[in-house]
Design a protein around this motif. Structure first.
Motif, PDB file in Angstrom:
ATOM      1  N   ALA A 139       0.845  -1.268  -0.001  1.00  0.00           N
ATOM      2  CA  ALA A 139       0.226   0.022   0.042  1.00  0.00           C
ATOM      3  C   ALA A 139       0.780   1.095  -0.192  1.00  0.00           C
ATOM      4  O   ALA A 139       1.725   1.598   0.954  1.00  0.00           O
ATOM      5  CB  ALA A 139      -0.959   0.017   1.219  1.00  0.00           C
ATOM      6  N   SER A 141       2.189   5.059  -0.086  1.00  0.00           N
ATOM      7  CA  SER A 141       1.969   6.332   0.725  1.00  0.00           C
ATOM      8  C   SER A 141       2.874   7.565   0.468  1.00  0.00           C
ATOM      9  O   SER A 141       4.107   7.117   0.012  1.00  0.00           O
ATOM     10  CB  SER A 141       1.989   5.876   2.474  1.00  0.00           C
ATOM     11  OG  SER A 141       3.333   5.780   2.921  1.00  0.00           O
ATOM     12  N   LYS A 167      -5.609   7.032   3.418  1.00  0.00           N
ATOM     13  CA  LYS A 167      -4.932   6.392   2.646  1.00  0.00           C
ATOM     14  C   LYS A 167      -5.081   7.029   1.221  1.00  0.00           C
ATOM     15  O   LYS A 167      -6.043   6.992   0.488  1.00  0.00           O
ATOM     16  CB  LYS A 167      -5.783   4.834   2.342  1.00  0.00           C
ATOM     17  CG  LYS A 167      -5.321   4.059   0.978  1.00  0.00           C
ATOM     18  CD  LYS A 167      -3.864   3.650   1.206  1.00  0.00           C
ATOM     19  CE  LYS A 167      -3.463   3.141  -0.147  1.00  0.00           C
ATOM     20  NZ  LYS A 167      -3.207   3.969  -1.301  1.00  0.00           N
TER      21      LYS A 167
END
Length: 198
Positions: A139, A141, A167
């Protein structure tokens, strides 16, 4: 423009790319969604047969559970091609040409381009996710924005729609591969438009 070059731009756009506009429900919720609508622009650079090639284009990406519909346009806004990906088939259609179909998009683009279009990867990338080289879910970032994927892409999530979101969704993505079939030094830049804009 020769069909191979047009198809290469299309494939790269779906890629990636593509540049994209997230629908409002995706923009406000950071979790992965099977249903998204994206639109935007992309640029592609690569070498083939010792020659440097570069292209720009725009696309619309419509993703639903089990399907992707991609429309690729040239810089003047004229539709160059459409791709439909379904669980059992993938079809590419260009004006003035018979549709081309295969059991899946990888087979179709391998046949027409000489390398597979990573549609399954793009379903993740456009939302800031990927599967890393070890097969783990990644994920992205602002603090953790680079990854090498299991299928050989190097991704860098350069800019964000809202970097302060729980997010964040990507705004600019760079995707690179050193070689894909007879294509060398492939680089794709995807610019995702702000939510709610075309």
């Amino acid at each position: 423009m020769p069909i191979t070059r047009r198809l290469t731009l299309l494939a790269l756009a779906a890629a990636l790319a593509g540049c994209a506009t997230t629908s409002s429900n995706v923009a406000t919720v950071g979790a992965y969604r099977d249903t998204i609508d994206l639109a935007g622009r992309l640029s592609v650079n690569y070498q083939k047969d010792g020659k440097q090639e570069s292209m720009t284009g725009a696309f619309d990406w419509v993703q639903r559970p089990g399907s992707v519909d991609l429309t690729l346009a040239n810089p003047l806004g004229q539709t160059m091609a459409t791709i439909q990906v379904r669980p059992q088939s993938a079809t590419l259609t260009q004006a003035g040409h018979a549709p081309l179909s295969e059991a899946n998009i990888d087979t179709l683009t391998q046949r027409t381009l000489g390398w597979p279009l990573p549609v399954s990867g793009l379903r993740d990338w456009l939302q800031g996710y990927a599967v890393d080289a070890q097969g783990q879910r990644f994920a992205a970032s602002p603090a953790k924005n680079e990854v090498s994927t299991q299928d050989g892409w190097r991704l860098r999530f350069v800019e964000w729609q809202d970097p302060n979101a729980a997010k964040p969704l990507p705004r600019v993505i760079h995707a690179e591969r050193s070689a894909v079939g007879d294509i060398q030094d492939l680089s794709i830049r995807i610019v995702i438009d702000p939510a709610g804009q075309e």
